[in-house]
Motif scaffolding. Structure first.
Motif, short mmCIF file in Angstrom:
data_model
loop_
_atom_site.label_atom_id
_atom_site.label_comp_id
_atom_site.label_asym_id
_atom_site.label_seq_id
_atom_site.Cartn_x
_atom_site.Cartn_y
_atom_site.Cartn_z
N SER A 76 -62.82 12.34 15.62
CA SER A 76 -63.31 11.52 16.58
C SER A 76 -61.84 10.46 16.78
CB SER A 76 -64.03 10.26 15.81
OG SER A 76 -65.47 10.99 15.76
N GLN A 77 -60.77 10.26 15.99
CA GLN A 77 -59.51 9.55 16.33
C GLN A 77 -58.71 10.49 17.29
OE1 GLN A 77 -58.37 8.62 12.27
NE2 GLN A 77 -59.11 6.80 12.45
N LEU A 78 -58.64 11.61 16.88
CA LEU A 78 -57.88 12.59 17.86
C LEU A 78 -58.35 12.59 19.23
CD1 LEU A 78 -55.71 14.97 17.25
CD2 LEU A 78 -57.48 16.40 17.22
N ILE A 79 -59.59 12.84 19.23
CA ILE A 79 -60.41 12.86 20.71
C ILE A 79 -60.04 11.44 21.48
CG2 ILE A 79 -62.63 12.80 21.83
CD1 ILE A 79 -63.72 14.55 19.68
N ALA A 80 -60.16 10.19 20.63
CA ALA A 80 -59.92 9.13 21.50
C ALA A 80 -58.51 8.72 21.59
CB ALA A 80 -60.13 7.91 20.51
N ASN A 81 -57.27 9.45 21.00
CA ASN A 81 -56.08 9.41 21.18
C ASN A 81 -55.46 9.79 22.38
OD1 ASN A 81 -55.75 7.78 18.78
ND2 ASN A 81 -55.20 9.14 17.50
N GLY A 82 -56.05 10.70 22.93
CA GLY A 82 -55.37 11.33 24.09
C GLY A 82 -56.25 12.44 24.71
N VAL A 83 -55.44 13.15 25.56
CA VAL A 83 -56.16 14.33 26.32
C VAL A 83 -56.57 15.46 25.46
CG1 VAL A 83 -55.96 16.14 27.93
CG2 VAL A 83 -54.90 13.79 28.53
N VAL A 84 -57.70 15.86 25.43
CA VAL A 84 -58.21 17.04 24.70
C VAL A 84 -58.11 18.30 25.47
CG1 VAL A 84 -59.48 15.55 23.05
CG2 VAL A 84 -60.65 16.63 25.14
#
Length: 250
Positions: free
Chosen positions: A236-244
């Motif tokens: 979830s943090q990875l998704i929130a941290n930038g472009v996926v």
């Protein structure tokens, strides 16, 4: 002159066979890579996440077994890992409420790995929906709510399952680096499989009983990631941290 043309004709035929063989080999490899592509999306519809823009996420699948989950949690605690995402099958969670509780208490994120371990690409739409609903209810009874992440139980999904997952409020999560730990290739090989990981990657690991070497491989994996200066975050943090990133399926 006649001999020349005979030899030349043979040469042309040989070259043609080589070209045809090369074409089909390339086509085979392309189709193989396509079928194993780690993420798909509809053109304008729901997407499956397989990597982000920065940081890195450890993910663990648990579908069955009684023995390997806690040693992996022990290893994460010993290595002071604060962020990881566990994708749990609802049926397994029902049988192991104490371990689920420990995962939550130690601050790790939970995603759903369906309820029963079935291939969503082989199920009818209604059965996919029922599997997701049953898993959601299992976690609700364990007082775990607001789960937003779903991983296809076998890793296989298509446009239908993406749309159904979205309908139930879930983002489908795949992976970009496969440790292949469930094949038990040896601690060093698992570490080598993960060594290619870089910023943005989602790493697939397992905490089911089939993964007998994962706990022992974790210290080396974590040392490698730390050596690259990579920060461990939840999906979830990875998704929130930038472009996926995603790929299109037609």
């Amino acid at each position: 002159m006649n001999n020349f043309f005979v030899l030349n004709g043979r040469f042309v035929k040989q070259m043609l066979l080589v070209v045809i063989a090369a074409f089909f080999t390339a086509l085979f490899l392309f189709m193989g890579n396509l079928s194993l592509s780690p993420v798909f999306s509809t053109k304008d519809g729901p997407k499956a996440v397989y990597r982000g823009e920065k940081d890195i996420a450890l993910t663990f699948n648990i579908g069955w077994g009684d023995e390997k989950a806690e040693p992996i949690l022990d290893a994460l605690k010993k290595e002071n890992v604060k962020a990881a995402t566990f994708f749990l099958a609802g049926s397994w969670a029902e049988r192991h409420p104490d371990i689920v509780s420990r995962i939550v208490k130690e601050g790790y994120e939970i995603g759903i790995l369906g309820y029963a371990y079935e291939d969503y690409t082989e199920l009818e739409d209604v059965k996919i929906g029922k599997d997701i609903s049953k898993a959601k209810e299992a976690f609700r009874k364990l007082n775990i709510k607001d789960i937003k992440l779903l991983r296809a139980p076998t890793g296989h999904f298509d446009q239908r399952s993406l749309k159904i997952a979205e309908r139930y409020g879930y983002t489908m999560v795949h992976w970009s680096v496969d440790s292949k730990d469930w094949t038990n290739p040896g601690v060093k090989q698992i570490q080598e499989n993960v060594s290619k990981a870089d910023k943005g990657d989602i790493i697939l690991l397992h905490a089911s009983d089939s993964a007998k070497q994962t706990a022992n491989a974790l210290p080396g994996i974590l040392q490698e990631l730390q050596g690259k200066g990579l920060k461990l975050v939840t999906v979830s943090q990875l998704i929130a941290n930038g472009v996926v990133e995603s790929k299109e399926i037609r």
